[in-house]
Design a protein around this motif. Structure first.
Motif, short mmCIF file in Angstrom:
data_model
loop_
_atom_site.label_atom_id
_atom_site.label_comp_id
_atom_site.label_asym_id
_atom_site.label_seq_id
_atom_site.Cartn_x
_atom_site.Cartn_y
_atom_site.Cartn_z
N PHE A 1 0.32 -1.26 0.17
CA PHE A 1 -0.33 -0.11 0.06
C PHE A 1 0.51 1.04 -0.04
O PHE A 1 0.42 1.91 -1.08
N SER A 2 1.39 0.95 0.73
CA SER A 2 2.78 2.64 1.21
C SER A 2 3.63 2.49 -0.23
O SER A 2 3.47 3.88 -0.93
N THR A 3 4.31 1.61 -1.15
CA THR A 3 4.71 1.76 -2.45
C THR A 3 3.65 2.29 -3.38
O THR A 3 3.96 2.64 -4.30
N THR A 4 2.45 1.66 -3.42
CA THR A 4 1.25 2.21 -4.18
C THR A 4 1.25 3.65 -3.91
O THR A 4 0.60 4.43 -5.35
N LEU B 1 1.05 9.05 -6.94
CA LEU B 1 1.36 10.17 -6.51
C LEU B 1 2.59 11.00 -7.57
O LEU B 1 2.26 12.17 -7.78
N PHE B 2 3.18 10.14 -7.71
CA PHE B 2 4.54 10.71 -8.76
C PHE B 2 4.50 10.10 -9.94
O PHE B 2 4.79 11.27 -10.62
N VAL B 3 3.65 9.53 -10.71
CA VAL B 3 3.13 8.90 -11.73
C VAL B 3 2.38 10.28 -13.02
O VAL B 3 3.48 10.69 -13.81
N PRO B 4 1.90 11.15 -11.93
CA PRO B 4 1.80 12.22 -13.37
C PRO B 4 3.11 13.91 -13.38
O PRO B 4 3.41 13.97 -14.74
N GLN B 5 4.16 13.02 -11.82
CA GLN B 5 5.65 14.10 -12.47
C GLN B 5 6.53 13.21 -13.65
O GLN B 5 6.99 14.70 -14.39
N VAL B 6 6.33 12.47 -14.00
CA VAL B 6 6.82 11.83 -15.13
C VAL B 6 6.09 11.10 -16.25
O VAL B 6 6.19 11.42 -17.98
N LEU B 7 4.67 12.03 -16.65
CA LEU B 7 4.37 12.33 -17.76
C LEU B 7 4.52 13.23 -18.82
O LEU B 7 4.55 14.05 -17.34
N PRO B 8 4.64 13.47 -20.38
CA PRO B 8 4.64 14.57 -20.47
C PRO B 8 3.88 15.95 -20.36
O PRO B 8 2.10 14.52 -20.12
N LEU B 9 3.69 16.64 -19.74
CA LEU B 9 2.79 17.63 -20.25
C LEU B 9 1.70 17.63 -20.89
O LEU B 9 0.73 18.30 -20.24
N VAL B 10 2.23 17.43 -21.77
CA VAL B 10 1.23 17.59 -23.17
C VAL B 10 0.10 16.93 -22.75
O VAL B 10 -0.82 17.49 -23.33
N ALA B 11 0.54 15.35 -23.14
CA ALA B 11 0.12 14.57 -22.91
C ALA B 11 -1.37 14.92 -21.86
O ALA B 11 -2.46 14.56 -21.64
N ALA B 12 -0.91 15.32 -20.42
CA ALA B 12 -1.47 15.58 -19.50
C ALA B 12 -2.04 16.72 -19.59
O ALA B 12 -3.62 16.90 -19.30
N GLY B 13 -2.00 17.51 -20.44
CA GLY B 13 -2.80 18.97 -21.10
C GLY B 13 -3.85 18.50 -21.62
O GLY B 13 -5.47 18.60 -21.93
N ILE B 14 -3.50 17.51 -22.64
CA ILE B 14 -5.33 16.91 -23.60
C ILE B 14 -5.61 15.49 -22.59
O ILE B 14 -7.05 15.87 -23.03
N ALA B 15 -5.19 15.17 -21.40
CA ALA B 15 -6.06 14.15 -21.10
C ALA B 15 -7.23 15.17 -20.49
O ALA B 15 -8.01 15.00 -20.05
N TRP B 16 -6.54 16.44 -19.43
CA TRP B 16 -7.56 17.14 -18.64
C TRP B 16 -8.71 18.32 -19.78
O TRP B 16 -9.51 17.94 -19.05
N THR B 17 -8.07 18.44 -20.75
CA THR B 17 -8.95 18.51 -21.84
C THR B 17 -10.15 18.31 -22.39
O THR B 17 -10.85 18.31 -22.06
N TRP B 18 -10.33 16.78 -21.93
CA TRP B 18 -11.10 16.01 -22.45
C TRP B 18 -12.31 15.75 -21.27
O TRP B 18 -12.70 15.58 -21.06
N MET B 19 -10.67 15.60 -20.38
CA MET B 19 -11.52 15.24 -18.69
C MET B 19 -13.00 16.34 -18.05
O MET B 19 -13.92 16.77 -17.54
N TYR B 20 -12.43 17.86 -18.82
CA TYR B 20 -13.21 19.07 -18.64
C TYR B 20 -14.18 19.45 -19.20
O TYR B 20 -14.63 20.27 -19.46
N SER B 21 -14.26 19.04 -19.91
CA SER B 21 -14.95 18.84 -21.60
C SER B 21 -16.86 18.75 -21.11
O SER B 21 -17.08 18.16 -19.88
N SER B 22 -17.93 19.08 -21.84
CA SER B 22 -18.56 19.05 -21.33
C SER B 22 -19.60 17.84 -21.12
O SER B 22 -20.29 17.55 -19.93
#
Length: 270
Positions: free
Chosen positions: A81-84, A89-110
């Protein structure tokens, strides 16, 4: 190498900031016009103000939540549990910011995940096109910053907690300190250098933000999410105002140094 690829371009930017130039034809002297425009053109000044607002989301919230998360994870017994928790928590830091922006754009859509969750819990009246809303667009972009920066702050602070002498915690408990008193008396003072690093890194990320904003909103709606990084890009490559873009870039550099300098001084104090 540093002089050729960093210092020389910086000096060129300072030079360009005093000229009107489209990047191709001859340049004409502009005096201080480009610098005056930063404080007189609403869209340029608004971009700087928005960058400071993003410090709340990129710095204040991630560092505060990171302290809480690191303190909580420290109390967990080593195991799956501690390792997971650390990995998630750290996964977002290693993702490309462009990918994060695209993913959140989908989540924020209507019809995206955010509005689906609100509808599922009966809060239909709060659904909206988040990134197209003049009131909520900037906070929505800021939430992406919280998501990206939280993992970095948590892992760094967790490593800092691991370096604190365990005997200090034992002494605090013997003196009758509870978890809250223990946090403020032992954990927080022991994390000063890590906090300086977190604060420095995240403030620079907020003031120099570009990737997420460009992908998610391109500075819109209107100029509600415009930040200096996106404005510099638009002035240079879309409007061919290289002189104005250079002035804004140099101004942003000065602002970053002025904000970071006292934080670094604080970190060097004994």
């Amino acid at each position: 190498m540093y002089a050729v690829f960093v210092l020389f371009p910086m000096l060129q930017s300072v030079q360009y900031s005093f000229y009107h130039w489209d990047g191709i034809g001859p340049a004409t002297p502009a005096g201080l016009d480009n610098w005056k425009a930063i404080f007189t053109r609403p869209e340029l000044l608004q971009s700087v103000v928005n960058a400071f607002v993003l410090i709340i989301f990129y710095t204040v919230l991630p560092v505060g939540l990171g302290l809480v998360a690191a303190s909580f994870i420290r109390e967990l017994k080593p195991g799956a549990f501690s390792t997971t928790a650390r990995v998630l928590l750290f996964v977002p830091q290693v993702l490309p910011l462009v990918a994060a922006g695209i993913a959140w754009t989908w989540m924020y859509s209507s019809d995206g995940l955010v509005n689906q969750v609100l509808r599922a819990v009966g809060l239909d009246q709060y659904t909206r096109a988040w990134l197209g809303d003049f009131t909520f667009a900037l906070p929505a972009v800021g939430v992406i910053g919280v998501w990206v920066m939280l993992g970095f702050c948590t892992v760094l602070l967790l490593a800092g907690i691991g370096k604190i002498d365990p005997s200090l915690y034992e002494a605090a408990r013997l003196d009758g300190a509870g978890p809250v008193r223990e946090f403020f008396a032992v954990t927080l003072p022991g994390l000063r250098r890590e906090l300086v690093v977190c604060t420095t890194f995240t403030i620079i990320a907020a003031l120099a933000s570009f990737d997420v904003v460009q992908i998610a909103t391109q500075g819109g709606p209107g100029y509600q999410t415009m930040v200096p990084g996106v404005q510099i890009y638009r002035l240079t490559f879309l409007q061919q105002h290289v002189g104005q873009a250079s002035a804004l870039a140099v101004f942003l550099t000065i602002v970053v140094l002025l904000v970071i300098w006292p934080i670094q001084r604080l970190g060097r104090q004994k």
